[in-house]
Design an enzyme around this catalytic site. Structure first.
Site, PDB file in Angstrom:
ATOM      1  N   HIS A 156      -3.385  46.712  30.007  1.00 13.17           N
ATOM      2  CA  HIS A 156      -4.265  47.703  30.578  1.00 13.17           C
ATOM      3  C   HIS A 156      -3.517  48.851  31.224  1.00 13.17           C
ATOM      4  O   HIS A 156      -3.809  50.015  30.978  1.00 13.17           O
ATOM      5  CB  HIS A 156      -5.291  47.133  31.554  1.00 13.17           C
ATOM      6  CG  HIS A 156      -6.392  48.104  31.706  1.00 13.17           C
ATOM      7  ND1 HIS A 156      -7.370  48.269  30.749  1.00 13.17           N
ATOM      8  CD2 HIS A 156      -6.604  49.070  32.611  1.00 13.17           C
ATOM      9  CE1 HIS A 156      -8.155  49.276  31.108  1.00 13.17           C
ATOM     10  NE2 HIS A 156      -7.717  49.772  32.235  1.00 13.17           N
ATOM     11  N   TYR A 205      -3.172  53.461  31.115  1.00 16.44           N
ATOM     12  CA  TYR A 205      -3.166  54.429  32.202  1.00 16.44           C
ATOM     13  C   TYR A 205      -1.852  55.195  32.261  1.00 16.44           C
ATOM     14  O   TYR A 205      -1.833  56.382  32.597  1.00 16.44           O
ATOM     15  CB  TYR A 205      -3.502  53.748  33.532  1.00 16.44           C
ATOM     16  CG  TYR A 205      -4.971  53.502  33.610  1.00 16.44           C
ATOM     17  CD1 TYR A 205      -5.512  52.262  33.304  1.00 16.44           C
ATOM     18  CD2 TYR A 205      -5.834  54.545  33.911  1.00 16.44           C
ATOM     19  CE1 TYR A 205      -6.875  52.063  33.314  1.00 16.44           C
ATOM     20  CE2 TYR A 205      -7.201  54.352  33.927  1.00 16.44           C
ATOM     21  CZ  TYR A 205      -7.718  53.107  33.624  1.00 16.44           C
ATOM     22  OH  TYR A 205      -9.070  52.912  33.616  1.00 16.44           O
ATOM     23  N   HIS A 254     -13.410  53.193  20.949  1.00 11.54           N
ATOM     24  CA  HIS A 254     -13.190  53.464  22.367  1.00 11.54           C
ATOM     25  C   HIS A 254     -11.783  53.983  22.629  1.00 11.54           C
ATOM     26  O   HIS A 254     -11.597  55.019  23.263  1.00 11.54           O
ATOM     27  CB  HIS A 254     -13.446  52.197  23.172  1.00 11.54           C
ATOM     28  CG  HIS A 254     -13.008  52.276  24.595  1.00 11.54           C
ATOM     29  ND1 HIS A 254     -13.715  52.975  25.549  1.00 11.54           N
ATOM     30  CD2 HIS A 254     -11.929  51.777  25.235  1.00 11.54           C
ATOM     31  CE1 HIS A 254     -13.098  52.894  26.702  1.00 11.54           C
ATOM     32  NE2 HIS A 254     -12.000  52.169  26.548  1.00 11.54           N
ATOM     33  N   PHE A 255     -10.774  53.258  22.103  1.00  9.36           N
ATOM     34  CA  PHE A 255      -9.447  53.718  22.502  1.00  9.36           C
ATOM     35  C   PHE A 255      -8.989  54.942  21.723  1.00  9.36           C
ATOM     36  O   PHE A 255      -8.202  55.744  22.232  1.00  9.36           O
ATOM     37  CB  PHE A 255      -8.398  52.593  22.496  1.00  9.36           C
ATOM     38  CG  PHE A 255      -8.031  51.988  21.175  1.00  9.36           C
ATOM     39  CD1 PHE A 255      -8.436  50.712  20.863  1.00  9.36           C
ATOM     40  CD2 PHE A 255      -7.224  52.679  20.280  1.00  9.36           C
ATOM     41  CE1 PHE A 255      -8.064  50.125  19.660  1.00  9.36           C
ATOM     42  CE2 PHE A 255      -6.845  52.099  19.079  1.00  9.36           C
ATOM     43  CZ  PHE A 255      -7.269  50.820  18.769  1.00  9.36           C
ATOM     44  N   HIS A 256      -9.520  55.149  20.509  1.00  7.40           N
ATOM     45  CA  HIS A 256      -9.195  56.406  19.841  1.00  7.40           C
ATOM     46  C   HIS A 256      -9.813  57.571  20.593  1.00  7.40           C
ATOM     47  O   HIS A 256      -9.194  58.619  20.756  1.00  7.40           O
ATOM     48  CB  HIS A 256      -9.669  56.399  18.385  1.00  7.40           C
ATOM     49  CG  HIS A 256      -8.715  55.730  17.448  1.00  7.40           C
ATOM     50  ND1 HIS A 256      -8.717  54.388  17.228  1.00  7.40           N
ATOM     51  CD2 HIS A 256      -7.697  56.229  16.699  1.00  7.40           C
ATOM     52  CE1 HIS A 256      -7.755  54.074  16.369  1.00  7.40           C
ATOM     53  NE2 HIS A 256      -7.116  55.175  16.033  1.00  7.40           N
ATOM     54  N   ARG A 305     -12.633  44.351  13.188  1.00  5.87           N
ATOM     55  CA  ARG A 305     -11.412  45.158  13.189  1.00  5.87           C
ATOM     56  C   ARG A 305     -10.356  44.668  12.234  1.00  5.87           C
ATOM     57  O   ARG A 305     -10.328  43.496  11.864  1.00  5.87           O
ATOM     58  CB  ARG A 305     -10.753  45.086  14.567  1.00  5.87           C
ATOM     59  CG  ARG A 305     -11.328  45.923  15.621  1.00  5.87           C
ATOM     60  CD  ARG A 305     -10.529  45.694  16.876  1.00  5.87           C
ATOM     61  NE  ARG A 305      -9.304  46.467  16.858  1.00  5.87           N
ATOM     62  CZ  ARG A 305      -8.405  46.418  17.821  1.00  5.87           C
ATOM     63  NH1 ARG A 305      -8.585  45.604  18.825  1.00  5.87           N
ATOM     64  NH2 ARG A 305      -7.335  47.148  17.759  1.00  5.87           N
ATOM     65  N   ARG A 306      -9.421  45.564  11.959  1.00  7.81           N
ATOM     66  CA  ARG A 306      -8.165  45.214  11.301  1.00  7.81           C
ATOM     67  C   ARG A 306      -8.426  44.625   9.920  1.00  7.81           C
ATOM     68  O   ARG A 306      -7.932  43.567   9.568  1.00  7.81           O
ATOM     69  CB  ARG A 306      -7.359  44.255  12.181  1.00  7.81           C
ATOM     70  CG  ARG A 306      -6.982  44.933  13.479  1.00  7.81           C
ATOM     71  CD  ARG A 306      -6.243  44.087  14.465  1.00  7.81           C
ATOM     72  NE  ARG A 306      -5.439  44.954  15.315  1.00  7.81           N
ATOM     73  CZ  ARG A 306      -4.812  44.573  16.394  1.00  7.81           C
ATOM     74  NH1 ARG A 306      -4.879  43.334  16.797  1.00  7.81           N
ATOM     75  NH2 ARG A 306      -4.101  45.419  17.109  1.00  7.81           N
TER      76      ARG A 306
END
Lengths: 276, 538, 185
Positions: free
Chosen positions: B215, B219, B366-368, B429-430
């Site tokens: 995590h 950040y 989300h993370f893209h 995913r993947r």
């Protein structure tokens, strides 16, 4: 402004140290109180669990959810193969003595499988360059009766543990014959697709995902390229009918029973010709 | 400024080269898994590409960019030469050599384990050793940032550290704390397994150690964007930073609360109890605070700028902002993406809802969106801002810069919004290729194609970005650089040591990590997971 | 900024920030409060089971032996489904479950990390070698659902999925041994 010292950094500090620590500790302890005590105990009451068990489950000390009873099972084991891949077994294979293996091969195996692992008849598999764990497993399965063959069963029963590893290591070290894949005429597109992409419609993973060397698949997956065409077709049919059943969790039985005869034939040719 | 141009440019060019190649790979991947490319390529090629794409974007683009930007900040904000420059170059070379060492096994198909490398799937040892080198090189950067700030404080007793440097050092300290997890996993578990020294891995422990990093690393990636929000954007907009104090607090809160929350990546895992998961979910609630505070503070700062430029009325100041400046435009676009991505993050945090989206395309979306979108668009803006000062040239025209930023925004939204939808419907995913003949999956096909179109727009934007930087090297000389860093409405004369340094906060982080990760890790020493046999990808 | 607008006095600025922070706090409290509320009243938890099992000898065990996999209805009426996730297949590949009753799914793997979700439901868990993954759920709609492996487990990952048949009560008939298989279609 009264006392200039009051604005010195270290004097302004004290409240920060105190309040920051209090805030952080409060947050964490509130989380712990809720997550480890209050929520599990309340959930446990609804599920008929005592508080201690619920808290132990929430901490992961005991198995189960704090909110549900835990199922139990008393089924006796009936394994299809006794071979397990533990570090000890892998050590035995790594430390095998290929000289002793060669001696045993010349004594027993050479009659059908050849000194270099090239078999003398189409119904006997080639063993040259085969995966050591694969050979090891099959010999143990013959020995334990997980796999049955009129000739191999007795032969395997006469072998003891270190020799099995030695023989496996010896044959694994024998070279493949033909490093360049022979041409099949035209590579049949549907076979190549089965090997590389599988068939998601029938839940069939790509053959290469397990059987290509170095792919990170099951440890006992045998290497297929340059194996005899007859032998490959025979094994696929044996899996399909359930006659051979020493594949753990029925993976080969499930896959083979869905292949068409044409595909069994095509795959056997593909691998026998030396394609990976 | 004179002594770090080459150092900064070296880092930034490595970052952006890896980024461009990864964009090409990503676009290929999207094609192959869409109905348009259903029979193209093999799973081996696909997962090789995913590994390369992930490693380049997650470990190289980010680390090298942040290091380069950090060296720039340390010199320009503190107005003194960088201490230990030979060490900085050592760190650069370690990182670059490590990256090359990791790429070679990937390309040879010996490291298709993805950038999350979950054992017991284990690739070539060189892959992991290469990544360790990249991280070790970045640790040198961390130390140099801390030393630079410490030396400045010694030379300027009692004065507040410039906010931009404070933020950069906060990020460096965050990185030191967070890499401990993955470094431990690699050095003590994965590399011994890859070298054949051990045959088994405790998978529960390795997932937990990786989650320690997982995590806070995002950040680490995000903080330069926030640094830009607080210290570059207000100046670029012609205004002032609303509150310097809140800026410091934001970075402190990130340092505190982005670390002890890694287990929210393991909410669906069987190796931890509900209690520990709940504690970390509660703490995750608090890591949303600095973002929410930032939205207010930066909006207020923008309002100052807008009103200074004549904006009237409740919302009139928005239109009055100088949107033609890339930094301002990027900040606005980043805020939109942050809104969507942050909302998705709140959903991920609530484990009831997490169960609907874990390991689906929602997570990828989300993370893209939040990293590839909000953070990376600010990386572009920062690069556009500091490149003239690094090269002594100025942009001939700002139009291609704005076009590139818009393309990135549009591409990212078009790519990720359908993915969120598909994830809710269960697309997982993947996957190298989907069975579009299945009735459930067939319905997803059109949306996969739409997001592929977004990916193509992103590729165009990435190429335009590199072109914009390249062209700068041959542009007219820079006349007079305007001031870079924002002033606060009330520039601080004195701040408490707590807001000027990290002694207190390091202690609190240690306490938090002990309380949050103490038992989850200790349980593996007390009752190890039955070990799993290593599966070697060679 | 020689003469400061009253809005811009330092105390006023900090005051607005604190007000906003208070609002943020309320938002966080509401979100976390909802999580606590659903935990206390509906028993909503992340799937957690911390039950260790040796992956290397899984096929030798009683509970996860080949013939014991699939759906079993116990003497107390509880429905338990045992599934193996392995490279690259779920065993069994088709799972029959009843609608409207509590079902406990138990999964284990002998090799690498896998994971499952069941489309349209809240069933989602990682399957980690060394542990039995367990999910409690209730299926609310009948029909066929997809259960793919959602964590990368090797090059065959894309083809790894199972089917879940949610059956109404009259279709879901356990045999004498308590086992229920999928309907042949």
């Amino acid at each position: 402004m009264s006392d200039p010292r009051l604005s010195e950094p270290h004097v302004l500090d004290q409240p920060w140290r105190v309040w920051a620590t209090v805030a952080v500790l409060t947050i964490v302890l509130a989380g712990a109180l809720l997550g480890v005590v209050i929520i599990p105990v309340v959930q446990g009451r609804a599920a008929g669990l005592d508080a201690f068990t619920a808290i132990c489950r929430a901490l992961g000390i005991k198995p189960g959810s704090p909110a549900q009873p835990q199922p139990s099972d008393r089924t006796p084991p009936t394994p299809v193969s006794q071979v397990t891949w533990t570090p000890e077994v892998l050590q035995v294979l790594a430390r095998a003595n290929t000289e002793r293996g060669r001696a045993k091969v010349l004594e027993v195996c050479v009659a059908c499988h050849g000194e270099q692992g090239v078999s003398v008849a189409p119904e006997f598999p080639h063993l040259n360059g085969q995966s050591g764990p694969a050979i090891y497993k099959q010999l143990h399965d013959y020995q334990s009766g997980s796999r049955v063959h009129p000739l191999m069963t007795d032969i395997a029963k006469a072998l003891d543990e270190p020799v099995i590893a030695d023989v496996a290591a010896y044959y694994a070290g024998q070279p493949k014959r033909n490093p360049n894949p022979a041409t099949l005429g035209e590579l049949p597109a549907n076979i190549v697709q089965l090997v590389e992409l599988g068939d998601p419609n029938r839940n069939i993973p790509p053959c290469a995902a397990c059987h290509r060397p170095g792919v990170g698949g099951p440890i006992e997956a045998p290497i297929l390229h340059e194996q005899g065409q007859n032998y490959l077709a025979l094994q696929l049919k044996a899996y399909a009918s359930g006659e051979r059943r020493n594949d753990v969790y029925a993976r080969m039985r499930t896959i083979a029973s869905q292949l068409t005869p044409a595909e069994i034939d095509g795959l056997s040719r593909y691998y026998a010709a030396g394609f990976r | 400024m004179r002594n770090v141009e080459r150092l900064c440019l070296a880092h930034l060019w490595v970052a952006f080269t890896a980024f461009t190649v990864a964009c090409v790979l990503g676009t290929w991947q999207m094609w192959v898994r869409s109905p348009l490319g259903a029979k193209v390529g093999t799973p081996s090629l696909y997962f090789m590409s995913v590994t390369a794409h992930g490693v380049s974007m997650a470990y190289v683009l980010t680390t090298f960019f942040i290091m380069g930007f950090g060296y720039f900040v340390a010199v320009t904000a503190l107005n003194r030469p960088l201490p230990g420059k030979p060490w900085a170059w050592l760190g650069f070379w370690m990182g670059l050599i490590g990256f090359v060492m990791a790429v070679i096994p990937i390309v040879m198909g010996q490291a298709s384990v993805l950038y999350t490398f979950y054992p017991p799937l284990t690739g070539s040892a060189w892959f992991y050793i290469g990544l360790v080198l990249v991280v070790a090189g970045s640790w040198i950067w961390c130390v140099l940032m801390i030393v630079a700030m410490a030396e400045w404080k010694r030379e300027n007793p009692g004065r507040p550290v410039p906010l931009v440097m404070f933020a950069t050092v906060a990020n460096a300290i965050l990185w030191l704390w967070t890499t401990a997890g993955v470094a431990t996993e690699l050095l003590f578990q994965v590399i011994p397994a890859a070298l054949g020294l051990v045959q088994t891995v405790d998978v529960g422990l390795s997932r937990t150690l990786f989650s320690w990093t997982l995590h806070a690393i995002v950040y680490f990636w995000l903080l330069p964007a926030y640094t830009a929000f607080y210290t570059l954007v207000p100046r670029a907009a012609g205004g002032r930073l609303y509150s310097d104090t809140m800026g410091r607090l934001t970075f402190i809160l990130f340092l505190l609360y982005s670390l002890p929350v890694g287990i929210h990546h393991l909410l669906m895992d069987p190796e931890h109890g509900t209690g520990m998961k709940f504690i970390q979910v509660l703490l995750t609630g608090f890591v949303t605070v600095p973002t929410l505070l930032t939205i207010f503070t930066i909006s207020a700062s923008m309002e100052i700028a807008g009103r200074l430029r004549g904006g009237r009325g409740v919302f009139g100041w928005i239109a009055a902002l100088p949107w033609e400046r890339p930094m301002v435009l990027a900040a606005g676009l980043a805020f939109v993406m942050l809104g969507f991505g942050g909302f998705g993050g709140l959903i991920n945090m609530a484990y009831g809802m997490n169960a609907m989206v874990h390991n689906t395309a929602w997570v990828t979306a989300h993370f893209h969106l939040i990293f590839g979108g909000s953070a990376v668009i600010m990386y572009f803006a920062i690069a556009y801002e500091i490149w003239p000062r690094l090269t002594g040239r100025e942009h001939a025209s700002l139009a291609p810069l704005r076009l590139q930023l818009w393309l990135w925004f549009v591409g990212m939204m078009v790519m990720t919004l359908p993915w969120h939808w598909l994830g809710l419907h269960g697309q997982w995913r993947r996957v190298a290729n989907f069975n579009y003949a299945d009735p459930i999956i067939a319905g997803w096909g059109p949306w996969v194609v739409v997001s592929f179109a977004g990916g193509l727009v992103l590729l165009a934007s990435a190429l335009l970005f590199v072109r914009n930087l390249f062209v700068l090297h041959r542009s007219p000389a820079l006349a007079l650089p305007r001031p870079l860093y924002a002033l606060a409405v009330h520039p601080p004369h004195r701040v408490p040591a707590a807001l000027n340094g990290f002694g207190l906060w390091n202690v609190l982080v240690a306490i938090l990590m002990l309380l949050a990760y103490g038992w989850p890790i200790a349980q593996f020493a007390i009752a190890p997971s039955p070990a799993a046999i290593v599966h070697r990808v060679q | 900024m020689t003469e400061l607008h009253p809005e811009m006095h330092e105390r006023r600025i900090l005051g607005t920030e604190l007000l906003w922070a208070f609002g943020v706090g309320v938002l966080i409290a509401l979100t976390l409060g909802m999580i606590v509320f659903t935990a206390l009243t509906m028993g909503i938890n992340p799937p957690s089971n911390v039950e260790r099992i040796d992956p290397k000898t899984l096929h030798l065990s009683g509970e996860f032996a080949e013939h014991n996999l699939g759906t079993t209805v116990g003497p107390d009426g509880s429905t338990t489904v045992r599934i193996i996730a392995t490279q690259f297949m779920f065993v069994p590949r088709c799972i029959a479950v009843p609608r409207g009753r509590l079902v406990t799914l138990r999964l284990a793997t002998p090799d690498v990390i896998h994971g499952i979700l069941i489309t349209g439901t809240n069933v989602n868990t990682m399957v980690v070698p060394g542990y039995v993954a367990q999910v409690h759920t209730e299926f609310t709609r009948d029909g066929d659902l997809l259960m793919p492996c959602h964590e990368y487990c090797g090059t065959g990952h894309s083809e790894m999925w199972a089917t879940v048949q949610v059956m109404t009560n009259d279709q879901f008939k356990p045999g004498a041994d308590g086992r229920v298989s999928c309907a042949q279609r």
